[in-house]
Design an enzyme around this catalytic site. Structure first.
Site, PDB file in Angstrom:
ATOM      1  N   GLN A  48     -13.585  10.454  14.459  1.00 47.21           N
ATOM      2  CA  GLN A  48     -14.040  10.816  12.942  1.00 47.21           C
ATOM      3  C   GLN A  48     -15.243  10.371  12.458  1.00 47.21           C
ATOM      4  OE1 GLN A  48     -12.585  12.886  10.554  1.00 47.21           O
ATOM      5  NE2 GLN A  48     -14.172  12.481   9.145  1.00 47.21           N
ATOM      6  N   GLY A 104     -18.175   9.002  10.455  1.00 48.58           N
ATOM      7  CA  GLY A 104     -18.579   7.832   9.207  1.00 48.58           C
ATOM      8  C   GLY A 104     -17.099   6.785   9.587  1.00 48.58           C
ATOM      9  N   GLY A 146      -4.006  -2.507   6.768  1.00 50.13           N
ATOM     10  CA  GLY A 146      -5.011  -1.649   7.552  1.00 50.13           C
ATOM     11  C   GLY A 146      -6.170  -1.051   6.869  1.00 50.13           C
ATOM     12  N   ILE A 147      -7.397  -1.125   6.738  1.00 51.09           N
ATOM     13  CA  ILE A 147      -8.092  -0.927   5.566  1.00 51.09           C
ATOM     14  C   ILE A 147      -9.664  -0.061   6.252  1.00 51.09           C
ATOM     15  CG2 ILE A 147      -8.379  -3.377   4.267  1.00 51.09           C
ATOM     16  CD1 ILE A 147     -11.149  -3.729   5.572  1.00 51.09           C
ATOM     17  N   GLY A 152       1.083  -1.705  -0.455  1.00 49.60           N
ATOM     18  CA  GLY A 152       0.083   0.002   0.230  1.00 49.60           C
ATOM     19  C   GLY A 152       0.570   1.546   0.559  1.00 49.60           C
ATOM     20  N   GLY A 153       0.486   2.324   0.203  1.00 51.53           N
ATOM     21  CA  GLY A 153       0.805   3.714   0.180  1.00 51.53           C
ATOM     22  C   GLY A 153       2.033   3.497   1.137  1.00 51.53           C
ATOM     23  N   ILE A 154       1.753   4.035   2.448  1.00 50.82           N
ATOM     24  CA  ILE A 154       2.306   4.302   3.256  1.00 50.82           C
ATOM     25  C   ILE A 154       3.474   2.986   2.962  1.00 50.82           C
ATOM     26  CG2 ILE A 154       2.602   4.516   6.278  1.00 50.82           C
ATOM     27  CD1 ILE A 154       0.586   6.258   5.622  1.00 50.82           C
ATOM     28  N   TYR A 209     -13.281   1.931  11.910  1.00 51.06           N
ATOM     29  CA  TYR A 209     -12.246   2.377  11.704  1.00 51.06           C
ATOM     30  C   TYR A 209     -11.266   3.192  13.110  1.00 51.06           C
ATOM     31  CZ  TYR A 209      -7.638   4.615   9.558  1.00 51.06           C
ATOM     32  OH  TYR A 209      -6.823   4.657   8.721  1.00 51.06           O
ATOM     33  N   ASP A 245     -16.011   3.068   5.215  1.00 56.09           N
ATOM     34  CA  ASP A 245     -16.647   4.365   5.848  1.00 56.09           C
ATOM     35  C   ASP A 245     -18.257   3.910   5.296  1.00 56.09           C
ATOM     36  OD1 ASP A 245     -13.692   4.449   6.594  1.00 56.09           O
ATOM     37  OD2 ASP A 245     -14.115   6.241   5.747  1.00 56.09           O
TER      38      ASP A 245
HETATM   39  N1  CAA Z   1     -19.411  16.144  11.013  1.00 55.72           N
HETATM   40  C1  CAA Z   1     -20.845  15.986  10.790  1.00 55.72           C
HETATM   41  N2  CAA Z   1     -21.668  15.929  10.194  1.00 55.72           N
HETATM   42  C2  CAA Z   1     -21.085  15.508   9.315  1.00 55.72           C
HETATM   43  C3  CAA Z   1     -20.047  15.329   8.531  1.00 55.72           C
HETATM   44  C4  CAA Z   1     -19.088  15.523   9.066  1.00 55.72           C
HETATM   45  N3  CAA Z   1     -17.778  15.863   9.128  1.00 55.72           N
HETATM   46  N4  CAA Z   1     -19.575  14.419   7.445  1.00 55.72           N
HETATM   47  C5  CAA Z   1     -21.026  14.619   6.837  1.00 55.72           C
HETATM   48  N5  CAA Z   1     -22.169  14.887   7.690  1.00 55.72           N
HETATM   49  C6  CAA Z   1     -23.520  15.179   7.462  1.00 55.72           C
HETATM   50  C7  CAA Z   1     -23.959  15.727   6.028  1.00 55.72           C
HETATM   51  O1  CAA Z   1     -24.465  17.395   5.983  1.00 55.72           O
HETATM   52  C8  CAA Z   1     -25.105  14.989   5.851  1.00 55.72           C
HETATM   53  O2  CAA Z   1     -26.461  16.035   7.040  1.00 55.72           O
HETATM   54  P1  CAA Z   1     -27.379  16.152   5.968  1.00 55.72           P
HETATM   55  O3  CAA Z   1     -28.690  14.377   6.217  1.00 55.72           O
HETATM   56  O4  CAA Z   1     -28.448  17.237   7.113  1.00 55.72           O
HETATM   57  O5  CAA Z   1     -27.845  16.557   4.963  1.00 55.72           O
HETATM   58  C9  CAA Z   1     -25.464  13.408   7.065  1.00 55.72           C
HETATM   59  O6  CAA Z   1     -24.056  13.755   8.006  1.00 55.72           O
HETATM   60  C10 CAA Z   1     -24.900  11.909   6.123  1.00 55.72           C
HETATM   61  O7  CAA Z   1     -24.011  12.769   5.546  1.00 55.72           O
HETATM   62  P2  CAA Z   1     -22.600  12.231   3.816  1.00 55.72           P
HETATM   63  O8  CAA Z   1     -24.454  13.062   2.976  1.00 55.72           O
HETATM   64  O9  CAA Z   1     -21.875  12.404   3.702  1.00 55.72           O
HETATM   65  O10 CAA Z   1     -23.551  10.689   3.820  1.00 55.72           O
HETATM   66  P3  CAA Z   1     -23.238   9.448   3.169  1.00 55.72           P
HETATM   67  O11 CAA Z   1     -23.879   8.174   3.363  1.00 55.72           O
HETATM   68  O12 CAA Z   1     -22.982  10.081   2.091  1.00 55.72           O
HETATM   69  O13 CAA Z   1     -21.382   9.810   3.420  1.00 55.72           O
HETATM   70  C11 CAA Z   1     -19.444   9.044   5.131  1.00 55.72           C
HETATM   71  C12 CAA Z   1     -20.757   9.361   4.729  1.00 55.72           C
HETATM   72  C13 CAA Z   1     -19.271   7.680   4.230  1.00 55.72           C
HETATM   73  C14 CAA Z   1     -18.794   8.806   6.317  1.00 55.72           C
HETATM   74  C15 CAA Z   1     -18.946  10.607   4.170  1.00 55.72           C
HETATM   75  O14 CAA Z   1     -18.773  11.203   4.969  1.00 55.72           O
HETATM   76  C16 CAA Z   1     -17.098  10.606   4.312  1.00 55.72           C
HETATM   77  O15 CAA Z   1     -16.686   9.559   3.451  1.00 55.72           O
HETATM   78  N6  CAA Z   1     -16.436  11.160   4.714  1.00 55.72           N
HETATM   79  C17 CAA Z   1     -15.913  10.502   5.170  1.00 55.72           C
HETATM   80  C18 CAA Z   1     -14.538   9.823   6.352  1.00 55.72           C
HETATM   81  C19 CAA Z   1     -12.924   9.896   6.364  1.00 55.72           C
HETATM   82  O16 CAA Z   1     -12.722  11.100   6.631  1.00 55.72           O
HETATM   83  N7  CAA Z   1     -12.385   8.895   6.452  1.00 55.72           N
HETATM   84  C20 CAA Z   1     -11.291   8.958   6.208  1.00 55.72           C
HETATM   85  C21 CAA Z   1     -11.110   8.127   4.955  1.00 55.72           C
HETATM   86  S1  CAA Z   1      -8.798   7.764   5.050  1.00 55.72           S
HETATM   87  C22 CAA Z   1      -8.261   7.146   6.063  1.00 55.72           C
HETATM   88  O17 CAA Z   1      -9.341   6.616   7.532  1.00 55.72           O
HETATM   89  C23 CAA Z   1      -6.685   7.288   6.330  1.00 55.72           C
HETATM   90  C24 CAA Z   1      -6.262   7.653   7.686  1.00 55.72           C
HETATM   91  O18 CAA Z   1      -5.711   6.924   8.700  1.00 55.72           O
HETATM   92  C25 CAA Z   1      -6.615   9.314   8.072  1.00 55.72           C
END
Ligand code: CAA
Length: 260
Positions: free
Chosen positions: A161, A163, A104-105, A28-30, A167, A108
């Site tokens: 986080q 969503g 890791g996977i 993977g990347g890291i 994780y 979300d």
């Molecule tokens: N805080 C508060 N509210 C939030 C929010 C946040 N951070 N993000 C979204 N919402 C709200 C939206 O505004 C929406 O509100 P309404 O229903 O009132 O309109 C509601 O929550 C639903 O949000 P979504 O439409 O985004 O819901 P979804 O089901 O389409 O998607 C999700 C949800 C998949 C979690 C998407 O928001 C997402 O991908 N978020 C990013 C998650 C993230 O940061 N993942 C990190 C991956 S990388 C990694 O993990 C490596 C590492 O170690 C850092």
């Protein structure tokens, strides 16, 4: 420059038998950056993979850079499979003295939409794997009187986080494991530490929808994603003799995104 390190007097391997490092999920990347770094420091680097085609192509890329990394098909979420591969590595190259639990996977989903499968997949791959791989290696480290265990956690294990209930739980669990094991092996020459990367420019982060990712980057004081090499450098520091008094620590590398 990196190649020169092999002959460098700073090379911890100079004049000694080649030490073995296992980096789980090294393709993977890291993971790639960590494998490259450890190989350039003179370690015999080994890694696990799940996707044969991707891993073979990856291994060729490493070879083209002059780096010889041994790859093993292994599902680190599976206890028996992990034991089998650790045994095989020890037979082929000797006992592992540096273990980087990096595999890791993400799956979300907001918690209300999260399925049991999404929960289990992440806990098994990101947290159970730490037990599965460390358990068969720790005795050999104790026998050698030396070892470095490095757990690649995440900023999202520290701050949580939206969503990522699965994780965040797994990644926070990794650091709990670090602190407990660090105490058990502290007098035996083994250090156990966590690195908590922030958002790094890898496929995993690029899979976050662009609009959401943009909002995340806006929260990072440095105003950018991290680079995989910026995590590999922390690994290099933790395996060095200079880091011998550091154990049970959680080192954040996140561009200022979260400060404890
Ligand atoms: N805080 C508060 N509210 C939030 C929010 C946040 N951070 N993000 C979204 N919402 C709200 C939206 O505004 C929406 O509100 P309404 O229903 O009132 O309109 C509601 O929550 C639903 O949000 P979504 O439409 O985004 O819901 P979804 O089901 O389409 O998607 C999700 C949800 C998949 C979690 C998407 O928001 C997402 O991908 N978020 C990013 C998650 C993230 O940061 N993942 C990190 C991956 S990388 C990694 O993990 C490596 C590492 O170690 C850092």
């Amino acid at each position: 420059m990196e190649q020169a390190v092999k002959q460098d007097t700073q090379n911890p391997q100079a004049g000694t038998a080649q030490k073995v490092a296992l980096v789980t999920g090294g393709t993977g990347g890291i993971g790639t950056a960590i494998c490259e770094k450890l190989a350039n420091l003179g370690y015999k680097v080994t890694t696990t993979y799940r996707n044969e085609e991707k891993a073979k192509a990856w291994q060729k890329e490493m070879n083209d850079k002059g780096l010889d990394v041994a790859i093993y098909k292994c599902d680190v979420a599976d206890h028996e499979d992990s034991e089998r591969v650790v045994k095989q590595i020890a037979e082929e190259f000797g006992p592992v003295s540096v273990l980087v639990n990096n595999a890791g996977i993400t799956r979300d989903s907001t918690f209300r939409k999260m399925t049991h499968e999404q929960w289990r997949d992440v806990i098994s791959c990101d947290l159970d794997s730490v037990f599965n791989v460390t358990r068969p290696i720790i005795d050999a480290m104790l026998e050698q009187g030396h070892g470095r265990v490095i757990n690649i956690s995440s900023i999202n294990g520290q701050k949580g986080q939206f969503g990522q209930a699965n994780y965040s739980a797994a990644k926070a669990g990794m650091h709990g494991f670090t602190k407990a094991l660090a105490q058990e092996v502290a007098r035996k020459g083994i250090t156990v530490n966590t690195i908590s990367p922030g958002y790094i420019a890898t496929e995993m982060v690029m899979a976050v929808p662009e609009e959401v990712r943009g909002k995340i980057i806006a929260q990072i004081p440095m105003g950018r994603l991290g680079k995989p090499e910026e995590i590999a450098h922390v690994v290099a520091f933790l395996v060095s003799d200079g880091a011998s008094f550091i154990t049970g620590a959680n080192i954040a590398a996140n561009g200022g995104h979260y400060m404890e």
